[in-house]
Scaffold this motif. Structure first.
Motif, PDB file in Angstrom:
ATOM      1  N   CYS A  56       0.810  -1.216   0.000  1.00  0.00           N
ATOM      2  CA  CYS A  56       0.000   0.000   0.000  1.00  0.00           C
ATOM      3  C   CYS A  56       0.840   1.261   0.000  1.00  0.00           C
ATOM      4  CB  CYS A  56      -0.955   0.001   1.192  1.00  0.00           C
ATOM      5  SG  CYS A  56      -0.144   0.034   2.806  1.00  0.00           S
ATOM      6  N   ASN A  57       2.098   1.181   0.457  1.00  0.00           N
ATOM      7  CA  ASN A  57       2.897   2.416   0.445  1.00  0.00           C
ATOM      8  C   ASN A  57       4.197   2.303  -0.343  1.00  0.00           C
ATOM      9  OD1 ASN A  57       4.264   0.883   2.392  1.00  0.00           O
ATOM     10  ND2 ASN A  57       4.595   2.604   3.751  1.00  0.00           N
ATOM     11  N   ILE A  58       4.459   1.166  -0.993  1.00  0.00           N
ATOM     12  CA  ILE A  58       5.572   1.111  -1.942  1.00  0.00           C
ATOM     13  C   ILE A  58       5.272   2.042  -3.111  1.00  0.00           C
ATOM     14  CG2 ILE A  58       6.791  -0.328  -3.624  1.00  0.00           C
ATOM     15  CD1 ILE A  58       6.550  -2.647  -1.676  1.00  0.00           C
ATOM     16  N   GLY A  59       4.038   2.015  -3.571  1.00  0.00           N
ATOM     17  CA  GLY A  59       3.648   2.826  -4.721  1.00  0.00           C
ATOM     18  C   GLY A  59       3.722   4.315  -4.485  1.00  0.00           C
ATOM     19  N   ARG A  60       3.732   4.737  -3.235  1.00  0.00           N
ATOM     20  CA  ARG A  60       3.842   6.154  -2.931  1.00  0.00           C
ATOM     21  C   ARG A  60       5.233   6.680  -3.273  1.00  0.00           C
ATOM     22  NH1 ARG A  60       0.491  10.305  -2.219  1.00  0.00           N
ATOM     23  NH2 ARG A  60      -0.852   8.950  -0.986  1.00  0.00           N
ATOM     24  N   ILE A 113      -0.439   6.814   7.382  1.00  0.00           N
ATOM     25  CA  ILE A 113      -1.715   6.592   6.701  1.00  0.00           C
ATOM     26  C   ILE A 113      -1.763   7.381   5.387  1.00  0.00           C
ATOM     27  CG2 ILE A 113      -4.209   6.987   6.838  1.00  0.00           C
ATOM     28  CD1 ILE A 113      -3.238   4.598   8.480  1.00  0.00           C
ATOM     29  N   ALA A 114      -1.187   8.573   5.393  1.00  0.00           N
ATOM     30  CA  ALA A 114      -1.194   9.408   4.186  1.00  0.00           C
ATOM     31  C   ALA A 114      -0.356   8.804   3.062  1.00  0.00           C
ATOM     32  CB  ALA A 114      -0.678  10.808   4.519  1.00  0.00           C
ATOM     33  N   THR A 115       0.555   7.884   3.403  1.00  0.00           N
ATOM     34  CA  THR A 115       1.382   7.269   2.360  1.00  0.00           C
ATOM     35  C   THR A 115       0.677   6.131   1.638  1.00  0.00           C
ATOM     36  OG1 THR A 115       2.418   5.597   3.809  1.00  0.00           O
ATOM     37  CG2 THR A 115       3.462   7.778   3.702  1.00  0.00           C
TER      38      THR A 115
END
Length: 285
Positions: free
Chosen positions: A51-55, A135-137
């Motif tokens: 969920c946050n690798i793509g950020r 959470i924002a990431t």
């Protein structure tokens, strides 16, 4: 152009592949493209979740050409298809006593759980800026804000406690004394303290990933692991070749086969140049 088809580069992200404040390093990106074009296999081993690798790497699914190890070794998955190859869950009966201890004795620390749905935390935990930031990431809304009582219905990979480094160190000493038989603990950064199922580290998935890739390629592979922090140590020890950046902590430097340039200068490019030179290829990025 398959001179490097016997190598796998398996790298940590933060502090290793990524540069300052999670920025992509152009020299690394050029090196990865060249490495893959010459037969190499490139992928990640990270404490991050999908969920946050793509950020930090928007096109991560096309950058890697192999499954990634995520969540500090709890998961091997295909980024392009979001298909899990293997997962190791954190049993609730082992995790709950630790979580309750943290929440009861350290109310000024934030807590979130990593699950197949993404990050999970409570509305109350959002008062902590570090939890808000985490959470924002999460890309595409892959998080859940719900009461602690509802966490039982979810699969857990690990939980993460966020706060001041000195306070986390004190917490760590206490939970390791009380719960060392029930979980493995590590820090993946100064403000990150993590707990997951006993025996689960980045190292545990290396044999599984190697077997998957050797079955796919029908050849023997040399796995080069790269990392900079405490949660990378077991992976580096299990690697065929271990590499760290010059910004790595001293404990990592002491066990790495090679200590090359800093993460901001392009560690992966240094590795690819070293491999190319070994095979008589002149290349610079």
């Amino acid at each position: 152009m398959n001179e490097l088809n016997g190598y796998v580069i398996l790298t940590d992200l933060d502090g290793t592949f990524l540069g300052q404040k999670g920025a992509l390093v152009e020299r690394n990106m050029k090196a990865v493209d060249w490495f893959k074009a010459h037969g190499g296999i490139f992928t990640f081993s990270t404490g991050r979740m999908l969920c946050n690798i793509g950020r930090v790497i928007p096109d991560a699914g096309s950058l890697v050409n192999a499954p990634v190890v995520a969540c500090n070794g709890a998961l091997i998955t295909d980024l392009a298809t979001d298909t899990p190859y293997a997962e190791i869950l954190f049993p609730h009966d082992k995790g709950w006593p630790i979580l309750r201890y943290v929440m009861e004795h350290y109310p000024d620390l934030g807590v979130r759980v990593s699950t197949p749905q993404g990050f999970v935390t409570t509305e109350k935990m959002l008062r902590f800026p570090l939890i808000q930031r985490d959470i924002a990431t999460c890309v595409n809304g892959h998080y859940l804000i719900t009461d602690v009582e509802n966490w039982d219905s979810l699969k857990w990979y690990k939980f993460v406690v966020r706060g001041d480094s000195d306070v986390l160190d004190r917490l760590r000493a206490e939970v390791e004394e009380r719960f060392s038989d029930d979980a493995d603990f590590s820090k993946s950064g100064k403000t990150f303290f993590e707990a997951q199922s006993k025996g689960v580290t980045k190292a545990v998935m290396i044999p599984k990933l190697k077997r998957i890739l050797e079955d796919q390629t029908d050849r023997s592979l040399t796995v080069i692991c790269c990392g900079d922090y405490e949660n990378d140590i077991t992976m580096l020890k299990a690697a065929d070749i271990s590499v760290c950046p010059s910004n790595a902590i001293d404990e990592v430097k002491s066990i790495a086969d090679y200590c090359l340039c800093s993460n901001t200068e392009g560690l992966i490019a240094d590795i690819v140049e070293m491999l190319a030179a070994k095979h008589g290829i002149d290349v610079k990025f």
